[in-house]
Motif scaffolding. Structure first.
Motif, PDB file in Angstrom:
ATOM      1  N   ALA A 235     -62.467  -8.948 -78.876  1.00  0.00           N
ATOM      2  CA  ALA A 235     -63.788  -9.262 -79.435  1.00  0.00           C
ATOM      3  C   ALA A 235     -64.026 -10.768 -79.456  1.00  0.00           C
ATOM      4  N   LEU A 236     -62.999 -11.528 -79.829  1.00  0.00           N
ATOM      5  CA  LEU A 236     -63.126 -12.985 -79.863  1.00  0.00           C
ATOM      6  C   LEU A 236     -63.319 -13.556 -78.461  1.00  0.00           C
ATOM      7  N   GLU A 237     -62.614 -13.000 -77.498  1.00  0.00           N
ATOM      8  CA  GLU A 237     -62.761 -13.463 -76.120  1.00  0.00           C
ATOM      9  C   GLU A 237     -64.140 -13.128 -75.561  1.00  0.00           C
ATOM     10  N   GLY A 238     -64.761 -12.114 -76.113  1.00  0.00           N
ATOM     11  CA  GLY A 238     -66.077 -11.703 -75.624  1.00  0.00           C
ATOM     12  C   GLY A 238     -67.244 -12.424 -76.278  1.00  0.00           C
ATOM     13  N   LEU A 239     -66.986 -13.343 -77.189  1.00  0.00           N
ATOM     14  CA  LEU A 239     -68.072 -14.082 -77.840  1.00  0.00           C
ATOM     15  C   LEU A 239     -68.855 -14.901 -76.817  1.00  0.00           C
ATOM     16  N   GLU A 240     -70.156 -14.885 -76.949  1.00  0.00           N
ATOM     17  CA  GLU A 240     -71.042 -15.657 -76.071  1.00  0.00           C
ATOM     18  C   GLU A 240     -71.825 -16.651 -76.894  1.00  0.00           C
ATOM     19  N   MET A 241     -71.837 -17.920 -76.430  1.00  0.00           N
ATOM     20  CA  MET A 241     -72.602 -18.953 -77.115  1.00  0.00           C
ATOM     21  C   MET A 241     -74.094 -18.710 -76.916  1.00  0.00           C
ATOM     22  N   ASP A 251     -94.268 -31.217 -75.698  1.00  0.00           N
ATOM     23  CA  ASP A 251     -94.300 -30.045 -76.605  1.00  0.00           C
ATOM     24  C   ASP A 251     -93.458 -30.343 -77.825  1.00  0.00           C
ATOM     25  N   THR A 252     -94.118 -30.627 -78.915  1.00  0.00           N
ATOM     26  CA  THR A 252     -93.408 -30.950 -80.157  1.00  0.00           C
ATOM     27  C   THR A 252     -93.280 -29.752 -81.066  1.00  0.00           C
ATOM     28  N   THR A 253     -93.730 -28.604 -80.573  1.00  0.00           N
ATOM     29  CA  THR A 253     -93.710 -27.399 -81.433  1.00  0.00           C
ATOM     30  C   THR A 253     -92.770 -26.344 -80.898  1.00  0.00           C
ATOM     31  N   ALA A 254     -91.950 -26.778 -79.926  1.00  0.00           N
ATOM     32  CA  ALA A 254     -91.036 -25.781 -79.339  1.00  0.00           C
ATOM     33  C   ALA A 254     -90.190 -25.136 -80.422  1.00  0.00           C
ATOM     34  N   GLY A 255     -90.230 -23.863 -80.449  1.00  0.00           N
ATOM     35  CA  GLY A 255     -89.513 -23.145 -81.514  1.00  0.00           C
ATOM     36  C   GLY A 255     -88.004 -23.160 -81.295  1.00  0.00           C
ATOM     37  N   VAL A 256     -87.295 -23.293 -82.372  1.00  0.00           N
ATOM     38  CA  VAL A 256     -85.834 -23.193 -82.360  1.00  0.00           C
ATOM     39  C   VAL A 256     -85.459 -21.975 -83.188  1.00  0.00           C
ATOM     40  N   LYS A 257     -84.726 -21.128 -82.583  1.00  0.00           N
ATOM     41  CA  LYS A 257     -84.362 -19.906 -83.283  1.00  0.00           C
ATOM     42  C   LYS A 257     -83.504 -20.213 -84.499  1.00  0.00           C
ATOM     43  N   THR A 258     -83.630 -19.370 -85.497  1.00  0.00           N
ATOM     44  CA  THR A 258     -82.802 -19.525 -86.691  1.00  0.00           C
ATOM     45  C   THR A 258     -81.335 -19.525 -86.289  1.00  0.00           C
ATOM     46  N   GLY A 259     -80.637 -20.535 -86.779  1.00  0.00           N
ATOM     47  CA  GLY A 259     -79.225 -20.642 -86.426  1.00  0.00           C
ATOM     48  C   GLY A 259     -78.982 -21.515 -85.227  1.00  0.00           C
ATOM     49  N   ASP A 260     -80.094 -21.970 -84.513  1.00  0.00           N
ATOM     50  CA  ASP A 260     -79.917 -22.804 -83.328  1.00  0.00           C
ATOM     51  C   ASP A 260     -79.869 -24.273 -83.672  1.00  0.00           C
ATOM     52  N   ALA A 261     -80.158 -24.650 -84.934  1.00  0.00           N
ATOM     53  CA  ALA A 261     -80.263 -26.063 -85.307  1.00  0.00           C
ATOM     54  C   ALA A 261     -78.985 -26.816 -85.024  1.00  0.00           C
ATOM     55  N   VAL A 262     -77.886 -26.225 -85.376  1.00  0.00           N
ATOM     56  CA  VAL A 262     -76.614 -26.910 -85.183  1.00  0.00           C
ATOM     57  C   VAL A 262     -76.311 -27.097 -83.714  1.00  0.00           C
ATOM     58  N   SER A 263     -76.525 -26.019 -82.926  1.00  0.00           N
ATOM     59  CA  SER A 263     -76.219 -26.105 -81.503  1.00  0.00           C
ATOM     60  C   SER A 263     -77.163 -27.037 -80.772  1.00  0.00           C
ATOM     61  N   MET A 264     -78.363 -27.239 -81.321  1.00  0.00           N
ATOM     62  CA  MET A 264     -79.355 -28.124 -80.682  1.00  0.00           C
ATOM     63  C   MET A 264     -79.137 -29.574 -81.062  1.00  0.00           C
ATOM     64  N   MET A 265     -78.437 -29.837 -82.145  1.00  0.00           N
ATOM     65  CA  MET A 265     -78.356 -31.186 -82.693  1.00  0.00           C
ATOM     66  C   MET A 265     -77.702 -32.164 -81.720  1.00  0.00           C
ATOM     67  N   TYR A 266     -76.604 -31.779 -81.125  1.00  0.00           N
ATOM     68  CA  TYR A 266     -75.871 -32.699 -80.265  1.00  0.00           C
ATOM     69  C   TYR A 266     -76.624 -33.042 -78.978  1.00  0.00           C
ATOM     70  N   PRO A 267     -77.276 -32.100 -78.277  1.00  0.00           N
ATOM     71  CA  PRO A 267     -78.075 -32.468 -77.093  1.00  0.00           C
ATOM     72  C   PRO A 267     -79.202 -33.416 -77.438  1.00  0.00           C
ATOM     73  N   LEU A 268     -79.896 -33.177 -78.558  1.00  0.00           N
ATOM     74  CA  LEU A 268     -81.021 -34.027 -78.961  1.00  0.00           C
ATOM     75  C   LEU A 268     -80.543 -35.426 -79.311  1.00  0.00           C
ATOM     76  N   LEU A 269     -79.406 -35.508 -79.986  1.00  0.00           N
ATOM     77  CA  LEU A 269     -78.858 -36.809 -80.347  1.00  0.00           C
ATOM     78  C   LEU A 269     -78.493 -37.599 -79.099  1.00  0.00           C
ATOM     79  N   GLY A 270     -77.955 -36.916 -78.112  1.00  0.00           N
ATOM     80  CA  GLY A 270     -77.613 -37.586 -76.856  1.00  0.00           C
ATOM     81  C   GLY A 270     -78.850 -38.100 -76.147  1.00  0.00           C
ATOM     82  N   LEU A 271     -79.899 -37.307 -76.179  1.00  0.00           N
ATOM     83  CA  LEU A 271     -81.154 -37.712 -75.539  1.00  0.00           C
ATOM     84  C   LEU A 271     -81.719 -38.952 -76.216  1.00  0.00           C
TER      85      LEU A 271
END
Length: 288
Positions: A235-241, A251-271
């Motif tokens: 089950a752990l090996e089958g986890l998908e990000m 587009d400043t209103t692009a929706g971020v799914k609940t729970g995506d904030a953390v995963s989105m933080m690092y790409p945005l910070l890099g940008l």
């Protein structure tokens, strides 16, 4: 001898009465008649009694040994009787010989295997085994110890007790090592569910629940623990990000799914860092 002496005295007494003569005659006649009863020869009887001294009670059946003891008692009574006649001696001899001939050897019971099995089980450490299997074995151990201490136990009883204890021993189940299972559960509990797709995370959650149940089950077998480990590992090996949706220009209103904030933080910070770097380089060019 006493009757003869008395008769001689009366015979020499001229004044003896007829009554005295008759009484002395009767006494002497009776004594003479008693001399016909010969004293028994006890030598052979004594030898036969002596021959039983080396016999061991435990080698013979209880019934035949009891008969021998009765014959021995009677033989010793005759030996101790100074007036025993030959008929009495012969009868005691015949009875004792018959008792000796009638001795039945007791069954030789071999308890070596039972004793070895009892000692083997007594040397085990209870806390290494699953409780139910240990408790199931205990009555067989107690029964085996009872048979082992019973001097009158038959070979059939010994063999039966040994077989039962052996089965109890073979049915003992060692407690499985659950360290890996605990480690996998800890690993799963340390993950952030928001980083993974709902479908694959649900599989992990389900397997963690099952694995926890096995971990807490004192009766869980080695096979059950191994199965839980394999299922949770899979089950752990089958986890998908979760995938990050690209943000369109302007587009400043692009929706971020609940729970995506953390995963989105690092790409945005890099940008943002890249943008600052670009702006700085452009400003230095203008100064030059």
């Amino acid at each position: 001898n006493a009757a003869l002496e008395e008769a001689r005295v009366i015979l020499a007494n001229d004044n003896a009465t007829q009554e005295e003569v008759d009484a002395s005659f009767a006494r002497l006649a009776t004594a003479m008649h008693m001399l016909e009863f010969l004293k028994g020869d006890k030598a052979e009887l004594q030898d036969l009694v002596d021959s039983t001294a080396d016999l061991v009670e435990g080698n013979y059946t209880e019934e035949s040994w009891t008969a021998l003891q009765e014959a021995l008692t009677n033989a010793n009574t005759v030996l101790n009787n100074e007036n025993a006649m030959q008929e009495e001696v012969d009868e005691a001899y015949d009875n004792l010989q018959a008792a000796i001939n009638g001795l039945e050897e007791a069954e030789v019971v071999d308890k070596s295997l039972l004793e070895a099995m009892v000692n083997k089980v007594l040397g085990l450490e209870e806390d290494k085994y699953i409780a139910s299997s240990w408790q199931a074995m205990l009555p067989e151990l107690e029964a085996a110890q009872e048979v082992l201490g019973n001097e009158k136990a038959t070979q059939a009883e010994v063999d039966e007790a040994c077989d039962a204890l052996t089965r109890g021993y073979l049915n003992l189940r060692l407690k499985p090592n659950k360290d890996l299972l605990q480690s996998l559960i800890n690993k799963a509990n340390g993950l952030n569910s928001a980083s993974y797709t709902a479908k694959t995370w649900a599989v992990v959650e389900n397997e963690v629940i099952k694995a926890q149940a096995v971990l807490e089950d004192p009766e869980a077998s080695e096979a059950e623990v191994k199965a839980a480990e394999n299922a949770l590992t899979k089950a752990l090996e089958g986890l998908e990000m979760k995938s990050v949706e690209p943000v369109k220009a302007g587009d400043t209103t692009a929706g971020v799914k609940t729970g995506d904030a953390v995963s989105m933080m690092y790409p945005l910070l890099g940008l943002a860092i890249a943008s600052l770097g670009f702006y700085g380089n452009k400003k230095r060019k203008r100064v030059n």
